[in-house]
Design a protein around this motif. Sequence first.
Motif, PDB file in Angstrom:
ATOM      1  N   UNK A  78       0.823  -1.215   0.000  1.00  0.00           N
ATOM      2  CA  UNK A  78       0.000   0.000   0.000  1.00  0.00           C
ATOM      3  C   UNK A  78       0.854   1.261   0.000  1.00  0.00           C
ATOM      4  N   UNK A  79       1.987   1.189   0.673  1.00  0.00           N
ATOM      5  CA  UNK A  79       2.943   2.296   0.701  1.00  0.00           C
ATOM      6  C   UNK A  79       4.268   1.758   1.240  1.00  0.00           C
ATOM      7  N   UNK A  80       5.245   2.645   1.382  1.00  0.00           N
ATOM      8  CA  UNK A  80       6.563   2.271   1.907  1.00  0.00           C
ATOM      9  C   UNK A  80       7.008   3.325   2.906  1.00  0.00           C
ATOM     10  N   UNK A  81       7.764   2.906   3.920  1.00  0.00           N
ATOM     11  CA  UNK A  81       8.342   3.831   4.894  1.00  0.00           C
ATOM     12  C   UNK A  81       9.779   3.412   5.155  1.00  0.00           C
ATOM     13  N   UNK A  82      10.594   4.381   5.517  1.00  0.00           N
ATOM     14  CA  UNK A  82      11.974   4.051   5.873  1.00  0.00           C
ATOM     15  C   UNK A  82      11.981   3.251   7.159  1.00  0.00           C
ATOM     16  N   UNK A  83      12.798   2.233   7.204  1.00  0.00           N
ATOM     17  CA  UNK A  83      12.903   1.423   8.420  1.00  0.00           C
ATOM     18  C   UNK A  83      13.594   2.234   9.500  1.00  0.00           C
ATOM     19  N   UNK A  84      13.411   1.816  10.728  1.00  0.00           N
ATOM     20  CA  UNK A  84      14.041   2.540  11.837  1.00  0.00           C
ATOM     21  C   UNK A  84      15.556   2.391  11.796  1.00  0.00           C
ATOM     22  N   UNK A  85      16.046   1.463  10.999  1.00  0.00           N
ATOM     23  CA  UNK A  85      17.490   1.302  10.845  1.00  0.00           C
ATOM     24  C   UNK A  85      18.028   2.234   9.764  1.00  0.00           C
ATOM     25  N   UNK A  86      17.126   2.826   8.957  1.00  0.00           N
ATOM     26  CA  UNK A  86      17.487   3.871   8.021  1.00  0.00           C
ATOM     27  C   UNK A  86      18.198   3.448   6.748  1.00  0.00           C
ATOM     28  N   UNK A  87      18.443   2.169   6.555  1.00  0.00           N
ATOM     29  CA  UNK A  87      19.186   1.746   5.375  1.00  0.00           C
ATOM     30  C   UNK A  87      18.299   1.142   4.283  1.00  0.00           C
ATOM     31  N   UNK A  88      16.982   1.089   4.511  1.00  0.00           N
ATOM     32  CA  UNK A  88      16.078   0.510   3.524  1.00  0.00           C
ATOM     33  C   UNK A  88      14.646   0.939   3.822  1.00  0.00           C
ATOM     34  N   UNK A  89      13.780   0.656   2.871  1.00  0.00           N
ATOM     35  CA  UNK A  89      12.364   0.909   3.077  1.00  0.00           C
ATOM     36  C   UNK A  89      11.655  -0.384   3.440  1.00  0.00           C
ATOM     37  N   UNK A  90      10.628  -0.262   4.266  1.00  0.00           N
ATOM     38  CA  UNK A  90       9.758  -1.398   4.574  1.00  0.00           C
ATOM     39  C   UNK A  90       8.464  -1.251   3.794  1.00  0.00           C
ATOM     40  N   UNK A  91       7.879  -2.345   3.419  1.00  0.00           N
ATOM     41  CA  UNK A  91       6.550  -2.350   2.810  1.00  0.00           C
ATOM     42  C   UNK A  91       5.520  -2.106   3.913  1.00  0.00           C
ATOM     43  N   UNK A  92       4.381  -1.523   3.528  1.00  0.00           N
ATOM     44  CA  UNK A  92       3.320  -1.251   4.489  1.00  0.00           C
ATOM     45  C   UNK A  92       1.996  -1.743   3.910  1.00  0.00           C
ATOM     46  N   UNK A  93       1.227  -2.466   4.732  1.00  0.00           N
ATOM     47  CA  UNK A  93      -0.138  -2.852   4.392  1.00  0.00           C
ATOM     48  C   UNK A  93      -1.063  -2.143   5.375  1.00  0.00           C
ATOM     49  N   UNK A  94      -2.144  -1.572   4.844  1.00  0.00           N
ATOM     50  CA  UNK A  94      -3.126  -0.877   5.670  1.00  0.00           C
ATOM     51  C   UNK A  94      -4.438  -1.627   5.566  1.00  0.00           C
TER      52      UNK A  94
END
Length: 102
Positions: free
Chosen positions: A85-101
């Motif tokens: 559904x969207x993407x956000x930066x991971x808390x580790x800052x080196x990649x994006x995580x996928x997001x499902x809503x």
Amino acid sequence: MSLKKRYLRSKPVCKVTFSLPRGAAEGAQCVSLVGDFNDWNPEATPMRKLKSGEYHATIDLAQGRSYQYRYLVDTCRWENDWSADTYVWSMFGNCENSVVTT
């Protein structure tokens, strides 16, 4: 990759089917669905390999929330979901995580 959502009328739950296509899991021995919903535990939600070579997992998620997740291939390679559904930066800052809503 695809996300399929099925909302239940009987309770505030959404059955979400996560899919990783054969091309993204080429040669994989195992794939796990890892995210907020299972405390990022790689052993909590193993995915099932279909005859087509795709990997699938269906889980129940509470409605009205967003969950970050990724696919872990052979315990060493991370894949995002191209149909998230969207993407956000991971808390580790080196990649994006996928997001499902839901």
